[in-house]
Scaffold this active site. Sequence first.
Site, PDB file in Angstrom:
ATOM      1  N   SER A 249       0.811  -1.193   0.000  1.00  0.00           N
ATOM      2  CA  SER A 249       0.000   0.000   0.000  1.00  0.00           C
ATOM      3  C   SER A 249       0.860   1.266   0.000  1.00  0.00           C
ATOM      4  O   SER A 249       1.612   1.484  -0.933  1.00  0.00           O
ATOM      5  CB  SER A 249      -0.964  -0.035   1.176  1.00  0.00           C
ATOM      6  OG  SER A 249      -2.035   0.815   0.940  1.00  0.00           O
ATOM      7  N   ASP A 440      -8.323  -6.193  -5.239  1.00  0.00           N
ATOM      8  CA  ASP A 440      -8.180  -4.929  -4.521  1.00  0.00           C
ATOM      9  C   ASP A 440      -8.702  -3.797  -5.385  1.00  0.00           C
ATOM     10  O   ASP A 440      -8.467  -3.770  -6.601  1.00  0.00           O
ATOM     11  CB  ASP A 440      -6.697  -4.708  -4.200  1.00  0.00           C
ATOM     12  CG  ASP A 440      -6.433  -3.397  -3.477  1.00  0.00           C
ATOM     13  OD1 ASP A 440      -7.329  -2.915  -2.769  1.00  0.00           O
ATOM     14  OD2 ASP A 440      -5.305  -2.873  -3.600  1.00  0.00           O
ATOM     15  N   CYS A 443      -5.574   0.034  -4.447  1.00  0.00           N
ATOM     16  CA  CYS A 443      -4.268   0.050  -5.134  1.00  0.00           C
ATOM     17  C   CYS A 443      -4.266  -1.129  -6.092  1.00  0.00           C
ATOM     18  O   CYS A 443      -3.495  -2.075  -5.946  1.00  0.00           O
ATOM     19  CB  CYS A 443      -3.116  -0.047  -4.140  1.00  0.00           C
ATOM     20  SG  CYS A 443      -2.968   1.330  -3.006  1.00  0.00           S
ATOM     21  N   HIS A 497      -6.196  -6.549  -1.247  1.00  0.00           N
ATOM     22  CA  HIS A 497      -5.127  -5.602  -0.950  1.00  0.00           C
ATOM     23  C   HIS A 497      -4.023  -6.256  -0.128  1.00  0.00           C
ATOM     24  O   HIS A 497      -2.851  -5.927  -0.277  1.00  0.00           O
ATOM     25  CB  HIS A 497      -5.736  -4.433  -0.173  1.00  0.00           C
ATOM     26  CG  HIS A 497      -4.834  -3.271   0.040  1.00  0.00           C
ATOM     27  ND1 HIS A 497      -4.494  -2.404  -0.965  1.00  0.00           N
ATOM     28  CD2 HIS A 497      -4.209  -2.815   1.152  1.00  0.00           C
ATOM     29  CE1 HIS A 497      -3.703  -1.461  -0.473  1.00  0.00           C
ATOM     30  NE2 HIS A 497      -3.509  -1.688   0.802  1.00  0.00           N
ATOM     31  N   MET A 498      -4.412  -7.195   0.706  1.00  0.00           N
ATOM     32  CA  MET A 498      -3.466  -7.878   1.591  1.00  0.00           C
ATOM     33  C   MET A 498      -3.308  -9.326   1.131  1.00  0.00           C
ATOM     34  O   MET A 498      -3.979 -10.237   1.617  1.00  0.00           O
ATOM     35  CB  MET A 498      -3.935  -7.783   3.035  1.00  0.00           C
ATOM     36  CG  MET A 498      -3.766  -6.373   3.575  1.00  0.00           C
ATOM     37  SD  MET A 498      -4.939  -5.956   4.875  1.00  0.00           S
ATOM     38  CE  MET A 498      -6.431  -5.695   3.923  1.00  0.00           C
TER      39      MET A 498
END
Length: 524
Positions: A249, A440, A443, A497-498
Amino acid sequence: MKIQSFALLAGSASLASAFSIPFLDDASFQIPFFDKLKSKQSLADKAAVAFGDIPEDLESIWHEMEQEFPDQAAKYNFLSKPSKLSSSRKTEWLYNVRDDEFPKHGLRVKDPSILGVDNVKQFSGYLDIDEDKKHLFYWFFESRNDPANDPIILWLNGGPGCSSNTGLFFELGPSSINQTLDIVRNPYSWNNNASVIFLDQPVNVGFSYSDKTVDNTIAAADDVYALLSLFFKQFPEYSNQKFHIAGESYAGHYIPAFASKIISEPNRNFNLTSVLIGNGIVDPLVQSAYYEPMACGKGGYPSVLEPRECKKMRDAHPKCAKLIQACYDTDSRFACVPANFYCENALFEPYSKTGLNYYDIRIPCDGDLCYSQIDWVEQYLNQEHVMQAIGAEVESFTGCDSGVGVAFSATGDGSKPFQGYVTSLLEADVAVLVYAGDKDFICNWLGNQAWSNALEWSHGEKFALETMKPWKIGEEEAGSIKNVEKFTFLRVYDGGHMVPYDQPEASLEMVNRWISGDYKLGTK
């Protein structure tokens, strides 16, 4: 930090972290950054007081934003949050290191193994920067495999303002925390074959604290370099291994700048080998064009917006791009802050109305940070016996500190370009992996692929023309990949995202291959 602010949690970054700013309604944050700013002033007047004279064309943009987003502009007071104060908790340290080479710095070390987070050797504590009264918290875990020879990874969460302890317990560390606040061993921890340092930075993030404020990425780089230098000075047995910096991120800003700081130091006492940037914000100008495609069905997932909302995002982008370009051209707050403000409100507003998770387009947002599990981590780390064991010197732990996000936003750091640092790393023979979970939004993989393809470096044209190939774990296709020399882009299927949280097996396969020097990650 409340999710409505769009500041990105555990690994989070935001093109505009903190500028939709509902949390600024909280009286605890109403502390003027400049005493002269009055609520009745126009946005342009406030900017003039804060930043000095503004060119006429940019001043008109401030007035336009005030008219277009009146509710947000009314709250926009360039505010900051007071620094964290240390607690009265007393700690017995295993080491309290001082060195003539770093006379203004110290390293305090504690053994937190009593908590049972892992059964490997581990250290936690603070880097103390005396002159600036800064105290950066770290937690180090040896490799479960061969710590005498396995590489070292520094892990950084984003925000700006989010603690890497969230990454530790929510994503890739030795253990996670369940709803009853019990430790659950993680078989896919990144310390299976590497020793890992989790760092709370900049100051006032997580367990770190100071009566000073760091409000930009470049300033934060000096503190991180000091910590690493002292750490490897105290523990020289780790200094000869290969060293990697990884994160996600807003770490798309941090990692390129921090790594460039390291390679610029001729007398460094550790060996930087590579960086790994996950779902990062690196080149906002390029990446801003891909919010609408990701939300509107062009990123491999059905559109989550109605056609009129997609059009609204498309129509807003040219102005957003113009503002970011002005930031790139001037590198000044009076250009970069409007870019943050406008792009977030114009490009994120349609998505925010859906109630979907910013970090995983497939699921609803659940709780303040969109994942209820983050609350469990905070509750665990706020227990007194945990704070005692790790040597924490703050009154309480917060996963993402809104005050840090506001400070960075007030300098426009989020809209500044960091891809040039990536170029410098590649030309210095430092390997770079850009990986992105493809579900995601904030981003997203489309934007990360685009800036990677647009990157100017000695093999840039070849990389841009290279086709994506299937990336497999055994017989199962887990993503797609392209590689030229020491630059790799990896799309991870069904990751948000993760990536280490959503796809732990693929995440570990990726990192193990990468740190072994396999920059094609098993492909031919």
